[in-house]
Scaffold this active site. Structure first.
Site, PDB file in Angstrom:
ATOM      1  CG  MET A 135      -1.775  -1.311   1.071  1.00 44.41           C
ATOM      2  SD  MET A 135      -2.674  -1.508  -0.301  1.00 44.41           S
ATOM      3  CE  MET A 135      -4.186  -0.945   0.046  1.00 44.41           C
ATOM      4  NE  ARG A 136       3.905   2.754   3.379  1.00 47.90           N
ATOM      5  CZ  ARG A 136       3.747   3.754   4.312  1.00 47.90           C
ATOM      6  NH1 ARG A 136       3.816   5.306   3.709  1.00 47.90           N
ATOM      7  NH2 ARG A 136       3.832   3.642   5.684  1.00 47.90           N
ATOM      8  CG  HIS A 159      -6.836  -1.436  -7.734  1.00 42.52           C
ATOM      9  ND1 HIS A 159      -6.420  -0.856  -6.440  1.00 42.52           N
ATOM     10  CD2 HIS A 159      -8.097  -0.539  -7.828  1.00 42.52           C
ATOM     11  CE1 HIS A 159      -7.265  -0.126  -5.958  1.00 42.52           C
ATOM     12  NE2 HIS A 159      -8.271   0.277  -6.770  1.00 42.52           N
TER      13      HIS A 159
END
Ligand code: GAR
Length: 264
Positions: A135-136, A159
């Site tokens: 999640m970066r 995603h």
């Protein structure tokens, strides 16, 4: 049997996609082997999953790095090979944009963390880097150092939405709250945006009036666990090629698009 490609995986959380990839590899459904699992989050359960399978792991604690840089000049901390102007240009940030200082700091702190990621990853040569709930947002500093041949992208992301709809941290939630009749998941090559880049594969499911956010998530993760190994296998078989296509409309206007061609 074909030679296995080496994949590195980055996770931030539970790592159920990582689990699906490890299972697919163990049962020879994909010609790929996970050679490392890295995380920005020391508490990520995905790290434990990897360790249970004897896969080497490492952590680059983004939160700690960002905290450490707060209120400090960054000149001595940024990686020596960071060309900030180039990174900002690739990211489409104009030299005179407002908030320039803030933007520069953001990219410098991320480059510090990304340089640490690259140092850790250097111990494990790999063919494909797989983001599985990482999640970066990766910056051009990192991406260009992995995609050394721009015609052969080798970072994939999954995603939980039918991109380009609902990028960000809550693809299913956003799909559900919008009242969509169809939800889905997407695997794509990573470019400089958030959840953007040429689409490799998508799977969709129906959302019915009785669905809750939990049933939607349940339907969707099941599809993610199928889709990611399928896309990794296409990469392993050398069947993916990103091509630019131009289509000219009757009025002469040109439409450009980048697509992933899948050879048979
Ligand atoms: C997955 O649903 C993945 O699609 C999503 O994070 C979840 C990770 O679950 N990724 C994103 O939202 C990327 N923007 P997992 O850790 O159980 O695989």
């Amino acid at each position: 049997m074909a030679q296995k490609i080496r994949i590195g995986v980055l996770v931030s959380g539970g790592g159920t996609n990582l689990g699906a990839i490890i299972d697919a590899s163990a049962s020879n459904r994909i010609d790929a082997k996970v050679v490392f699992v890295g995380s920005d989050n020391p508490g990520a359960y995905g790290l434990k999953r990897a360790q249970k399978h004897g896969i080497p792991t490492f952590v680059v604690d983004y939160q700690a790095i960002i905290k450490e840089t707060r209120g400090r000049p960054l000149e001595d901390m940024v990686p020596e090979d960071l060309d900030l102007e180039r990174v900002l240009a690739r990211q489409g940030i104009a030299p005179a944009s407002s908030d320039r200082m803030k933007i520069e700091r953001y990219f410098c702190t991320r480059a510090i963390a990304e340089a640490a990621l690259l140092r850790e990853m250097a111990a494990y040569p790999f063919d494909l880097l797989v983001l599985a709930g990482f999640m970066r947002v990766l910056t051009p500093y990192f991406i260009d150092r992995v995609n050394t041949d721009p015609s052969q992208p080798r970072i994939m992301n999954i995603h939980p939405a039918l991109l380009p709809s609902f990028p960000g941290t809550d693809g299913y939630g956003d799909t559900y709250r919008y009242g969509c009749k169809v939800g889905g998941c997407t695997v794509h090559f990573v470019d400089y945006g958030e959840d953007t880049g040429p689409v490799i594969g998508q799977k969709a499911f129906e959302i019915v009036p009785d669905d809750t956010i939990d049933t939607v998530r349940e339907k969707s993760v099941k599809l993610e666990w199928q889709l990611y190994p399928e896309c990794i296998q296409l990469f392993a078989e050398g069947r993916l090629k990103v091509v630019s296509k131009t289509y000219t409309l009757e009025n002469g206007a040109e439409i450009n698009r980048k697509i992933v061609e899948i050879s048979t």
